[in-house]
Design a protein around this motif. Structure first.
Motif, PDB file in Angstrom:
ATOM      1  N   LEU A   1       2.508  -2.875 -14.460  1.00 24.50           N
ATOM      2  CA  LEU A   1       2.923  -1.867 -13.349  1.00 24.50           C
ATOM      3  C   LEU A   1       4.335  -1.605 -13.253  1.00 24.50           C
TER       4      LEU A   1
ATOM      5  N   LYS B   1      -9.762   5.092 -10.050  1.00 29.12           N
ATOM      6  CA  LYS B   1      -9.371   3.805  -9.470  1.00 29.12           C
ATOM      7  C   LYS B   1      -9.582   2.656 -10.329  1.00 29.12           C
TER       8      LYS B   1
ATOM      9  N   ALA C   1       0.705   6.259 -10.652  1.00 27.56           N
ATOM     10  CA  ALA C   1      -0.418   5.762  -9.605  1.00 27.56           C
ATOM     11  C   ALA C   1       0.340   5.129  -8.422  1.00 27.56           C
ATOM     12  N   ARG C   2      -0.539   5.061  -7.464  1.00 28.63           N
ATOM     13  CA  ARG C   2      -0.084   4.490  -6.036  1.00 28.63           C
ATOM     14  C   ARG C   2      -0.883   3.235  -5.830  1.00 28.63           C
ATOM     15  N   ILE C   3      -0.287   2.297  -5.337  1.00 33.49           N
ATOM     16  CA  ILE C   3      -0.920   1.051  -4.973  1.00 33.49           C
ATOM     17  C   ILE C   3      -1.957   1.089  -3.895  1.00 33.49           C
TER      18      ILE C   3
ATOM     19  N   ARG D   1       0.980  -1.234  -0.054  1.00 36.64           N
ATOM     20  CA  ARG D   1       0.019  -0.050  -0.032  1.00 36.64           C
ATOM     21  C   ARG D   1       0.825   1.395  -0.053  1.00 36.64           C
TER      22      ARG D   1
ATOM     23  N   TRP E   1      -3.800  -5.701  -9.199  1.00 36.30           N
ATOM     24  CA  TRP E   1      -3.224  -4.768  -7.977  1.00 36.30           C
ATOM     25  C   TRP E   1      -4.483  -3.413  -8.117  1.00 36.30           C
TER      26      TRP E   1
ATOM     27  N   VAL F   1      -5.250   0.094  -7.753  1.00 39.37           N
ATOM     28  CA  VAL F   1      -4.281   1.322  -8.127  1.00 39.37           C
ATOM     29  C   VAL F   1      -5.285   2.710  -7.897  1.00 39.37           C
ATOM     30  N   GLU F   2      -4.708   3.738  -7.903  1.00 42.30           N
ATOM     31  CA  GLU F   2      -5.349   4.814  -8.048  1.00 42.30           C
ATOM     32  C   GLU F   2      -4.393   6.004  -8.713  1.00 42.30           C
TER      33      GLU F   2
END
Length: 283
Positions: free
Chosen positions: A280, A272, A249-251, A229, A262, A264-265
């Protein structure tokens, strides 16, 4: 930080739910140390933690036959979409669910400070499985002792503590939601008695199945803390939505072992989505 802790999770639920948990849950991505970890200041010998990182077991037991499962699924299908099930239907479902029972036992090592995160993940995976099988109001079904989650953890000095996480699951107050919950997990409803963790020859290992899922999904691809995260990634190689390629993006949480995707956003928080690990790139 503390030290590595040996943890056991014992999950009991209707067999349809334990089958889903079996395919979806793993401790990998939560251990907060890797095979090559050398301690907080890098002074531990190389490989010192490799054995603990790799060692785990996964056992499953089922007590049901397909005829019973078919009957149970039929009763669940009779639950009205609005208003929930009546008392008679609830009682019939509870009786069958008790007969169609499954149990899972996981044993692994994790950094002591991260026991809360992996326990929270187990509860959420089980909750999702129950929703998938019995609907969003599954807590109204009064499953009693047929549903439980127990954790056993060595939190230091060789003392093994037992934690009953079932009330948190039934109240949908997952571990670590508040500082008070985390305090309860470490200091509240627990004892040194691990007599409840009982298994016999009816349990079978599914470790190889889980190892194959690890190999396919790489649950530590974006870190070994809280499922990765918060890790920064870049989307690449999407054929269906090429306009997203190159975006950062971020997990949002751990990989879904079933789909290999996964959550992600996008960095601008406009979207999202669930993306395969091969699409990724860690930043």
């Amino acid at each position: 930080m503390g030290w590595t802790s040996k943890v056991k999770l014992h999950i009991g639920a209707p067999v349809q739910a334990t089958r889903k948990v079996r395919r979806r849950f793993t401790h990998k991505g939560f251990q907060n140390f890797t095979a090559g970890y050398q301690g907080l200041i890098g002074m531990d010998a190389p490989g010192r933690h490799a054995k603990d990182h790799a060692k785990f077991s996964a056992l499953a037991m089922e007590r049901a036959d397909e005829e019973q499962l078919t009957m149970l699924k039929g009763l669940v299908a009779d639950i009205p979409s609005a208003g929930g099930a009546g008392a008679e239907l609830v009682d019939r479902i509870a009786a069958l669910a008790s007969d169609c029972h499954g149990e899972l036992i996981y044993e692994f090592f994790i950094w002591k400070d991260n026991v809360v995160q992996v326990a929270d993940r187990a509860l959420k995976v089980l909750d999702r499985a129950m929703v998938d099988e019995f609907g969003a109001r599954w807590r109204d079904l009064k499953l009693g002792d047929a549903l439980f989650v127990h954790a056993y953890a060595d939190l230091g000095h060789g003392n093994v503590s037992r934690f009953d996480l079932t009330p948190m699951l039934k109240r949908r107050r997952f571990v670590g939601m508040t500082d008070e919950d985390e305090h309860i997990f470490f200091h509240g409803d627990h004892s040194g008695d691990d007599a409840g963790l009982f298994f016999d020859d009816s349990f079978e290992s599914f470790k190889e199945e889980l190892m194959a899922a690890h190999e396919a999904c790489k649950p530590e691809a974006f870190g070994c803390y809280d499922g990765g995260r918060g890790a920064a990634v870049r989307i690449t190689g999407l054929a269906a939505r090429p306009e997203l390629n190159g975006l950062d993006a971020r997990i949002l949480g751990p990989v879904d072992l079933e789909s290999g995707r996964w959550p992600v956003e996008l960095a601008d928080r406009s979207c999202k989505l669930a993306v395969r690990g091969q699409n990724l790139l860690a930043l």
